[in-house]
Motif scaffolding. Structure first.
Motif, mmCIF file in Angstrom:
data_model
loop_
_atom_site.group_PDB
_atom_site.id
_atom_site.type_symbol
_atom_site.label_atom_id
_atom_site.label_comp_id
_atom_site.label_asym_id
_atom_site.label_seq_id
_atom_site.Cartn_x
_atom_site.Cartn_y
_atom_site.Cartn_z
ATOM 1 N N GLU A 1 0.785 -1.197 -0.199
ATOM 2 C CA GLU A 1 0.121 0.590 0.266
ATOM 3 C C GLU A 1 0.894 0.955 -0.341
ATOM 4 O O GLU A 1 0.880 2.678 -0.994
ATOM 5 C CB GLU A 1 -0.750 -0.672 1.676
ATOM 6 C CG GLU A 1 -1.826 -1.303 0.999
ATOM 7 C CD GLU A 1 -3.041 -0.821 2.312
ATOM 8 O OE1 GLU A 1 -3.123 -0.311 3.540
ATOM 9 O OE2 GLU A 1 -3.805 -1.947 2.538
ATOM 10 N N ILE B 1 -2.849 1.768 -3.006
ATOM 11 C CA ILE B 1 -3.886 1.102 -2.118
ATOM 12 C C ILE B 1 -4.200 0.225 -3.178
ATOM 13 O O ILE B 1 -4.771 -0.742 -3.394
ATOM 14 C CB ILE B 1 -4.805 2.094 -0.986
ATOM 15 C CG1 ILE B 1 -4.594 1.736 -0.012
ATOM 16 C CG2 ILE B 1 -6.432 0.798 -1.688
ATOM 17 C CD1 ILE B 1 -5.277 2.728 1.566
ATOM 18 N N GLU B 2 -4.708 1.042 -4.462
ATOM 19 C CA GLU B 2 -5.433 0.584 -5.571
ATOM 20 C C GLU B 2 -4.514 -0.303 -6.585
ATOM 21 O O GLU B 2 -4.953 -1.372 -6.773
ATOM 22 C CB GLU B 2 -5.913 1.831 -7.124
ATOM 23 C CG GLU B 2 -7.197 2.527 -6.135
ATOM 24 C CD GLU B 2 -8.429 1.551 -6.032
ATOM 25 O OE1 GLU B 2 -8.690 0.258 -6.423
ATOM 26 O OE2 GLU B 2 -8.806 1.708 -5.071
ATOM 27 N N SER B 3 -2.988 -0.596 -6.437
ATOM 28 C CA SER B 3 -2.033 -1.780 -6.969
ATOM 29 C C SER B 3 -2.107 -2.694 -5.802
ATOM 30 O O SER B 3 -2.147 -4.071 -6.337
ATOM 31 C CB SER B 3 -0.972 -1.149 -7.441
ATOM 32 O OG SER B 3 -0.978 -0.254 -8.528
ATOM 33 N N ARG C 1 -4.646 -3.232 -3.981
ATOM 34 C CA ARG C 1 -6.311 -4.074 -4.262
ATOM 35 C C ARG C 1 -5.575 -5.095 -4.764
ATOM 36 O O ARG C 1 -6.022 -6.720 -5.247
ATOM 37 C CB ARG C 1 -7.132 -3.150 -4.152
ATOM 38 C CG ARG C 1 -7.460 -2.787 -3.340
ATOM 39 C CD ARG C 1 -7.931 -1.438 -2.987
ATOM 40 N NE ARG C 1 -9.386 -2.155 -4.223
ATOM 41 C CZ ARG C 1 -10.695 -2.135 -3.809
ATOM 42 N NH1 ARG C 1 -10.912 -2.601 -2.755
ATOM 43 N NH2 ARG C 1 -11.953 -2.810 -4.305
ATOM 44 N N GLY C 2 -5.295 -4.589 -6.268
ATOM 45 C CA GLY C 2 -4.699 -5.355 -7.832
ATOM 46 C C GLY C 2 -4.440 -6.869 -7.559
ATOM 47 O O GLY C 2 -4.399 -8.210 -8.223
ATOM 48 N N HIS D 1 -5.796 -9.310 -5.405
ATOM 49 C CA HIS D 1 -6.819 -9.903 -6.181
ATOM 50 C C HIS D 1 -6.308 -10.958 -6.982
ATOM 51 O O HIS D 1 -7.169 -11.923 -6.488
ATOM 52 C CB HIS D 1 -7.476 -8.708 -7.341
ATOM 53 C CG HIS D 1 -8.493 -9.526 -8.838
ATOM 54 N ND1 HIS D 1 -9.885 -9.638 -8.649
ATOM 55 C CD2 HIS D 1 -8.009 -10.052 -9.438
ATOM 56 C CE1 HIS D 1 -9.899 -9.905 -9.471
ATOM 57 N NE2 HIS D 1 -8.643 -9.840 -10.258
ATOM 58 N N SER E 1 -6.737 -2.875 2.087
ATOM 59 C CA SER E 1 -6.767 -3.521 0.692
ATOM 60 C C SER E 1 -6.729 -5.185 1.084
ATOM 61 O O SER E 1 -6.965 -6.230 0.460
ATOM 62 C CB SER E 1 -5.570 -3.672 0.034
ATOM 63 O OG SER E 1 -3.944 -3.641 1.194
ATOM 64 N N MET F 1 -9.425 -7.253 0.294
ATOM 65 C CA MET F 1 -9.387 -7.778 -1.176
ATOM 66 C C MET F 1 -9.843 -9.126 -0.661
ATOM 67 O O MET F 1 -10.283 -9.985 -1.940
ATOM 68 C CB MET F 1 -9.015 -6.930 -2.278
ATOM 69 C CG MET F 1 -9.215 -5.871 -2.794
ATOM 70 S SD MET F 1 -10.664 -5.639 -3.064
ATOM 71 C CE MET F 1 -10.414 -6.608 -4.284
ATOM 72 N N ASP G 1 -16.844 -4.990 -6.336
ATOM 73 C CA ASP G 1 -16.014 -5.745 -7.064
ATOM 74 C C ASP G 1 -16.815 -6.427 -7.510
ATOM 75 O O ASP G 1 -17.524 -7.198 -7.367
ATOM 76 C CB ASP G 1 -15.298 -6.028 -6.121
ATOM 77 C CG ASP G 1 -14.737 -4.639 -5.637
ATOM 78 O OD1 ASP G 1 -13.853 -4.008 -5.861
ATOM 79 O OD2 ASP G 1 -14.084 -5.235 -3.957
#
Length: 176
Positions: A32, A37-39, A41-42, A45, A116, A119, A165
């Motif tokens: 993070e 945070i978005e990456s 989360r990826g 995932h 994250s 996720m 999601d």
């Protein structure tokens, strides 16, 4: 090292499960911080997808079913979280969704501020639902990681809900 007690008698708070949770929390925190945070989360995932497939296959094989009914799906998700230290229960089940609530995160206090990590829940729940119903979406309405006293998770299946999601049954070519 004179007058030192044997190393084996050292009172060091290391336990296998806590150690793995600490490693995962540290990895998540650093992801993070370094990539955002978005990456993060990826990345999570991808891990959730692999874990979700294994869990889905294990439950279906053990229960002798090819697909879950909504009620079975709810029971599987609660059982899964119970087995890893969560405190999930079923709030409601319908033909198109289930709502689960949780009062104990499997990651313990290590989850606080590490949204994250949620996720993992979203991906595992979403993938298992999509594998039985073709398509699913997961709404994390409240999370312990985000500061709530518990979690409230809604899983919609057979369709996706805007803003949640989204997950789809994987083709054979897309499976790890």
């Amino acid at each position: 090292m004179t007058n030192c007690k044997p190393v084996k008698l050292a009172e060091v708070p290391l336990e296998p499960e806590a150690f793995v949770r600490d490693v995962l929390a540290s990895l998540t925190e650093n992801l993070e911080r370094v990539v955002g945070i978005e990456s993060a989360r990826g990345f999570i995932h991808l891990v959730g997808q692999q874990i979700g497939l294994k869990v889905d296959e294990s439950y279906k094989r053990s229960l002798g079913v090819a697909q879950f009914t909504p009620a079975q799906l709810a029971e599987v998700l609660v059982d899964l979280k119970d087995r890893i230290g969560g405190g999930f229960s079923i709030e409601s089940v319908s033909d198109s969704s289930i709502t689960l609530v949780n009062n104990r995160c499997p990651f313990g206090e290590r989850v606080l501020g590490r949204t994250s990590l949620c996720m993992m829940t979203s991906n595992v729940f979403g993938l298992i639902a999509a594998e039985s119903f073709g398509e699913a979406s997961v709404g994390l309405e409240e999370t312990i990681a985000g500061g709530a006293t518990g979690c409230r998770v809604v899983v919609h299946f057979g369709k996706s809900v805007e803003g949640e999601d989204r997950y789809f049954k994987l083709d054979e070519a897309d499976r790890p």
